[in-house]
Structure formats: structure tokens, C-alpha cells
Write a protein that holds these residues in place. Sequence first.
Motif, PDB file in Angstrom:
ATOM      1  N   LEU A  28       7.122   9.231   0.667  1.00  0.00           N
ATOM      2  CA  LEU A  28       5.892   8.907   1.402  1.00  0.00           C
ATOM      3  C   LEU A  28       5.790   9.707   2.694  1.00  0.00           C
ATOM      4  N   SER A  29       6.931   9.933   3.335  1.00  0.00           N
ATOM      5  CA  SER A  29       6.940  10.732   4.551  1.00  0.00           C
ATOM      6  C   SER A  29       6.470  12.153   4.255  1.00  0.00           C
ATOM      7  N   VAL A  59      -1.911   6.340   6.641  1.00  0.00           N
ATOM      8  CA  VAL A  59      -1.138   5.244   6.051  1.00  0.00           C
ATOM      9  C   VAL A  59      -2.080   4.155   5.544  1.00  0.00           C
ATOM     10  N   GLU A  60      -3.138   3.860   6.292  1.00  0.00           N
ATOM     11  CA  GLU A  60      -4.119   2.864   5.842  1.00  0.00           C
ATOM     12  C   GLU A  60      -4.844   3.322   4.584  1.00  0.00           C
ATOM     13  N   GLU A  61      -5.176   4.611   4.519  1.00  0.00           N
ATOM     14  CA  GLU A  61      -5.865   5.140   3.337  1.00  0.00           C
ATOM     15  C   GLU A  61      -4.980   5.056   2.094  1.00  0.00           C
ATOM     16  N   LEU A  62      -3.683   5.328   2.271  1.00  0.00           N
ATOM     17  CA  LEU A  62      -2.761   5.264   1.140  1.00  0.00           C
ATOM     18  C   LEU A  62      -2.498   3.829   0.700  1.00  0.00           C
ATOM     19  N   GLY A  63      -2.786   2.869   1.562  1.00  0.00           N
ATOM     20  CA  GLY A  63      -2.593   1.453   1.215  1.00  0.00           C
ATOM     21  C   GLY A  63      -1.125   1.061   1.140  1.00  0.00           C
ATOM     22  N   PRO A  65       2.036  -0.930   2.202  1.00  0.00           N
ATOM     23  CA  PRO A  65       2.423  -2.109   2.988  1.00  0.00           C
ATOM     24  C   PRO A  65       3.612  -1.759   3.880  1.00  0.00           C
ATOM     25  N   LEU A  66       3.535  -2.136   5.134  1.00  0.00           N
ATOM     26  CA  LEU A  66       4.594  -1.809   6.093  1.00  0.00           C
ATOM     27  C   LEU A  66       5.103  -3.065   6.768  1.00  0.00           C
ATOM     28  N   ARG A  72       7.105  -9.887   3.768  1.00  0.00           N
ATOM     29  CA  ARG A  72       6.513 -11.109   3.239  1.00  0.00           C
ATOM     30  C   ARG A  72       6.377 -11.025   1.722  1.00  0.00           C
ATOM     31  N   GLN A  73       5.970  -9.854   1.213  1.00  0.00           N
ATOM     32  CA  GLN A  73       5.851  -9.675  -0.232  1.00  0.00           C
ATOM     33  C   GLN A  73       7.206  -9.833  -0.922  1.00  0.00           C
TER      34      GLN A  73
END
Length: 118
Positions: A28-29, A59-63, A65-66, A72-73
Motif C-alpha cells: 500500500l505504501s 488513503v481515503e480514495e483507496l478506502g 481502514p486505518l 475494531r474490525q
Amino acid sequence: MAYILRTHVKKKYLFYGLQSVYGIGPFLSQQICKRLGFKMTFLVKDLTDEQLFQISQCVEELGIPLKGELQRQLKQNLDKLLTLKTIRGVRRRQGLPVRGQRTHTNARTPKKLRFLKK
């Protein structure tokens, strides 16, 4: 030292600095760097405020989770295993190896801790 995606980055290069964010690995990086046009050897100290904003937008566009959302997931998945009473959930609750490892000669520490918990 920069502050990227609510994480202090102490690494020298952006490629490795992004990996210090919980939920971003090497792949991802690399994707983020390629998408924004950064080289692998781009320095974190050379980032401008606009570039930091671009990283967060990417990062928001790729969706992806961080941090808290990802943790939590993971916790929800483990709780689901426990409520369904699957073998994995039961073994995880007991503190034993989950993926079929032997416990006769290995996994001494989890077996010790299992008796201390009760």
C-alpha cells in the motif's frame, strides 16, 4: 519528524514512513507513492502541507481502514468466532495455538497461562 495520518513518522524516507502507520504495509505504501508521483527515496522532511493533505486524500480514495477502525474490525471478527463457538474461537479463548500446531512439546507458555487465568 512529520505527522502523517495521525501518526508521528520517524523514518527518513516516505516509503518506509508510511509503513509506520497501522494498517499500511509495503504494498500500500508503494501504491500511494506511485499514485502521488513520489520516488522511493523521497524524504519525509521535504513534505509540504499540501502533499500531506494529498496523502490523506489518497488513503481515503483507496478506502483503506486505518488504526482504530482496523483494530475494531479485527476485534469484531474475533468476537464473532467466539459467539459462533468455532474451534478457532474456543482455542483463542483458552490461549492455545489456533492453527493446528502441536501442544504436546510446544506452546508451553500458553498452557501455563491458561491455568493462571482461571
